[in-house]
Scaffold this motif. Structure first.
Motif, PDB file in Angstrom:
ATOM      1  N   TYR A  22       0.843  -1.204   0.000  1.00 58.34           N
ATOM      2  CA  TYR A  22       0.000   0.000   0.000  1.00 58.34           C
ATOM      3  C   TYR A  22       0.877   1.252   0.000  1.00 58.34           C
ATOM      4  CZ  TYR A  22      -3.991  -2.947   1.379  1.00 58.34           C
ATOM      5  OH  TYR A  22      -4.974  -3.903   1.425  1.00 58.34           O
ATOM      6  N   LEU A  26       1.330   3.866  -3.116  1.00 65.01           N
ATOM      7  CA  LEU A  26       1.035   5.282  -2.848  1.00 65.01           C
ATOM      8  C   LEU A  26       2.202   6.165  -3.290  1.00 65.01           C
ATOM      9  CD1 LEU A  26      -0.704   7.514  -1.477  1.00 65.01           C
ATOM     10  CD2 LEU A  26       0.503   6.962   0.649  1.00 65.01           C
ATOM     11  N   ILE A  98       1.171  10.718   5.375  1.00 62.56           N
ATOM     12  CA  ILE A  98       0.369   9.494   5.313  1.00 62.56           C
ATOM     13  C   ILE A  98       1.241   8.358   5.852  1.00 62.56           C
ATOM     14  CG2 ILE A  98      -0.878   7.896   3.796  1.00 62.56           C
ATOM     15  CD1 ILE A  98      -0.231  10.699   1.858  1.00 62.56           C
ATOM     16  N   ALA A 100       1.243   4.426   5.712  1.00 60.39           N
ATOM     17  CA  ALA A 100       0.553   3.313   5.062  1.00 60.39           C
ATOM     18  C   ALA A 100       1.541   2.197   4.754  1.00 60.39           C
ATOM     19  CB  ALA A 100      -0.101   3.795   3.760  1.00 60.39           C
ATOM     20  N   VAL A 134      -2.913  11.177   7.676  1.00 61.81           N
ATOM     21  CA  VAL A 134      -3.759  10.057   7.258  1.00 61.81           C
ATOM     22  C   VAL A 134      -3.074   8.771   7.684  1.00 61.81           C
ATOM     23  CG1 VAL A 134      -4.836   8.885   5.282  1.00 61.81           C
ATOM     24  CG2 VAL A 134      -4.513  11.378   5.220  1.00 61.81           C
ATOM     25  N   VAL A 136      -3.289   4.475   7.671  1.00 62.87           N
ATOM     26  CA  VAL A 136      -3.899   3.278   7.081  1.00 62.87           C
ATOM     27  C   VAL A 136      -3.595   2.117   8.033  1.00 62.87           C
ATOM     28  CG1 VAL A 136      -3.974   1.744   5.055  1.00 62.87           C
ATOM     29  CG2 VAL A 136      -3.575   4.207   4.749  1.00 62.87           C
ATOM     30  N   LYS A 159      -7.236  11.373   9.736  1.00 59.01           N
ATOM     31  CA  LYS A 159      -8.085  10.565   8.850  1.00 59.01           C
ATOM     32  C   LYS A 159      -7.669   9.111   8.979  1.00 59.01           C
ATOM     33  CE  LYS A 159     -10.544  12.162   5.855  1.00 59.01           C
ATOM     34  NZ  LYS A 159     -11.948  12.573   5.927  1.00 59.01           N
ATOM     35  N   ILE A 161      -8.014   5.523   7.531  1.00 54.83           N
ATOM     36  CA  ILE A 161      -8.444   4.775   6.340  1.00 54.83           C
ATOM     37  C   ILE A 161      -7.918   3.351   6.463  1.00 54.83           C
ATOM     38  CG2 ILE A 161      -8.386   4.676   3.807  1.00 54.83           C
ATOM     39  CD1 ILE A 161      -8.217   7.646   3.740  1.00 54.83           C
ATOM     40  N   VAL A 182      -5.442   2.598  -1.854  1.00 51.18           N
ATOM     41  CA  VAL A 182      -4.573   3.753  -2.145  1.00 51.18           C
ATOM     42  C   VAL A 182      -5.400   4.904  -2.726  1.00 51.18           C
ATOM     43  CG1 VAL A 182      -2.601   4.539  -3.522  1.00 51.18           C
ATOM     44  CG2 VAL A 182      -2.511   2.320  -2.378  1.00 51.18           C
ATOM     45  N   LYS A 184      -8.505   5.567  -2.061  1.00 52.77           N
ATOM     46  CA  LYS A 184      -9.241   6.209  -0.962  1.00 52.77           C
ATOM     47  C   LYS A 184      -8.339   7.171  -0.184  1.00 52.77           C
ATOM     48  CE  LYS A 184     -13.067   5.258   0.151  1.00 52.77           C
ATOM     49  NZ  LYS A 184     -14.361   5.829  -0.281  1.00 52.77           N
ATOM     50  N   VAL A 185      -7.070   6.793  -0.035  1.00 53.79           N
ATOM     51  CA  VAL A 185      -6.116   7.694   0.626  1.00 53.79           C
ATOM     52  C   VAL A 185      -5.983   8.980  -0.194  1.00 53.79           C
ATOM     53  CG1 VAL A 185      -3.684   8.020   1.227  1.00 53.79           C
ATOM     54  CG2 VAL A 185      -4.825   5.858   1.781  1.00 53.79           C
ATOM     55  N   SER A 188      -8.828  11.266   0.078  1.00 55.68           N
ATOM     56  CA  SER A 188      -8.898  11.967   1.368  1.00 55.68           C
ATOM     57  C   SER A 188      -7.986  13.193   1.402  1.00 55.68           C
ATOM     58  CB  SER A 188      -8.553  11.014   2.516  1.00 55.68           C
ATOM     59  OG  SER A 188      -7.152  10.862   2.623  1.00 55.68           O
TER      60      SER A 188
END
Ligand SMILES: Cc1cc2nc3c(=O)[nH]c(=O)nc-3n(C[C@H](O)[C@H](O)[C@H](O)COP(=O)(O)O)c2cc1C
Length: 201
Positions: A22, A26, A98, A100, A134, A136, A159, A161, A182, A184-185, A188
């Protein structure tokens, strides 16, 4: 970002939760969109990259250059122990961060403001500066401490996710499932993408 510097800069962290693909997907997508990425990978993240994707972590800078060196955007790698890196300071301008995938360990450290390595310090900077953060998260089953940490961070505007792909779009491959999460990230953080087909009713 100043008006003079319109190029976006995002921090991406990869921890030791399962699903390192992921984070990789990304980063590839951001770099393809000519966005610069400041990347930090925890030691457990390197271990999981080895287990899941066969990455050799003995030459970390070398493999990052090999994988991400030829995109429009620049990938700047920061060792997780380097708490003096640019992204450890709120004065260094980035759009946000992020993580993830995000392990329960890092989730807990962020929720408690521990800032004991560059990953959790950079996330703490996002919180104190009011920038997008964000996560994950990936674990199953989840116990009450995991859920409380997620709730705490969600209430701070983080956030959440979770790595939970949907099936209503009839995925045909593992890539479809990865791209959904990815995508959806990216939704966001309002970055345009074509990673999945949108539901139109
Ligand atoms: C192959 C492998 C898979 C793992 N998967 C997960 C996971 O899905 N979620 C999680 O929270 N931890 C998982 N872990 C455990 C974390 O890597 C471990 O708790 C680590 O200390 C997290 O450190 P970090 O947050 O600094 O990356 C996994 C470990 C390994 C070796």
């Amino acid at each position: 970002m100043s008006e003079l510097n319109k190029k976006q800069r995002w921090v991406v962290g990869i921890t030791g939760a399962s699903g390192s693909i992921y984070g990789i997907r990304l980063i590839e997508t951001l770099l393809t969109a000519n966005i610069d990425v400041h990347m930090v990978i925890s030691n457990a993240g390197w271990r999981v990259l080895h287990e899941e994707l066969g990455w050799n972590s003995t030459d970390r800078e070398g493999i990052v250059k090999e994988k991400f060196g030829s995109y429009p955007g620049a990938c700047i790698y920061h060792p997780v122990a380097d708490i003096g890196a640019s992204i450890a300071s709120g004065s260094f301008q980035v759009e946000g961060m992020i993580i993830a995938p995000c392990s329960m360990g890092t989730l807990s450290a962020v929720a408690h403001g521990s800032s004991s390595n560059l990953m959790t310090r950079a996330a703490d900077v996002m919180l104190k500066e009011g920038r997008p953060l964000v996560l994950v998260p990936r674990e199953t089953p989840l116990h009450a401490i995991h859920l409380e940490n997620m709730l705490k961070l969600s209430r701070l505007g983080v956030k959440m996710i979770p790595a939970m792909p949907a099936f209503y779009f009839q995925p045909q491959s593992m890539d479809d499932l990865i791209n959904f999460v990815v995508g959806k990230v990216l939704d966001s953080i309002r970055i345009d993408h074509h990673l999945f087909k949108r539901w139109e009713g």
